[in-house]
Motif scaffolding. Sequence first.
Motif, PDB file in Angstrom:
ATOM      1  N   GLU A   5      33.702  29.959  48.049  1.00 46.45           N
ATOM      2  CA  GLU A   5      33.105  31.072  48.794  1.00 46.45           C
ATOM      3  C   GLU A   5      34.016  32.296  48.756  1.00 46.45           C
ATOM      4  O   GLU A   5      33.554  33.443  48.611  1.00 46.45           O
ATOM      5  CB  GLU A   5      32.859  30.652  50.240  1.00 46.45           C
ATOM      6  CG  GLU A   5      31.747  29.644  50.409  1.00 46.45           C
ATOM      7  CD  GLU A   5      31.629  29.161  51.848  1.00 46.45           C
ATOM      8  OE1 GLU A   5      32.533  29.453  52.660  1.00 46.45           O
ATOM      9  OE2 GLU A   5      30.645  28.500  52.153  1.00 46.45           O
ATOM     10  N   GLY A   8      33.708  33.792  45.341  1.00 44.68           N
ATOM     11  CA  GLY A   8      32.427  34.472  45.222  1.00 44.68           C
ATOM     12  C   GLY A   8      32.432  35.803  45.954  1.00 44.68           C
ATOM     13  O   GLY A   8      31.901  36.807  45.467  1.00 44.68           O
ATOM     14  N   THR A   9      33.036  35.824  47.127  1.00 39.49           N
ATOM     15  CA  THR A   9      33.118  37.078  47.892  1.00 39.49           C
ATOM     16  C   THR A   9      33.971  38.103  47.141  1.00 39.49           C
ATOM     17  O   THR A   9      33.612  39.287  47.057  1.00 39.49           O
ATOM     18  CB  THR A   9      33.728  36.796  49.283  1.00 39.49           C
ATOM     19  OG1 THR A   9      32.967  35.780  49.929  1.00 39.49           O
ATOM     20  CG2 THR A   9      33.725  38.044  50.141  1.00 39.49           C
TER      21      THR A   9
END
Length: 114
Positions: A5, A8-9
């Motif tokens: 995550e 991805g951010t």
Amino acid sequence: MTLLEVAGTLLLVAIVAGVVAVVALPIMLAMAVVGAVVKVALLILIAPIRLLGWLIGAGLAIVGLLLEGSLLTGAAALLIVVGLLPLAPFLLLGLLLVLLVRSSRRSAAPAART
């Protein structure tokens, strides 16, 4: 939050920054070109005024130098005159002696022409 995550951010932030840069770059280049054109146009319009200012400045500088030179020369002459003023009686006595000696001499007779 997992590592995937976070990655991805970070990828999403990088993509958004890249898109913003791709969109903003042509606008910034256009603004830079317009700024350069405006600067050149103003330089061309103001150049005669600057040239006139330089000429007036040079003329005033020359006049100032002439005035300064004449004032310094006048001051030096005044100092010389004031310095020689105490010698005036001796100069007058010398002039009187020259006039007396000249008048006491008889003029020679003119040479005969043959």
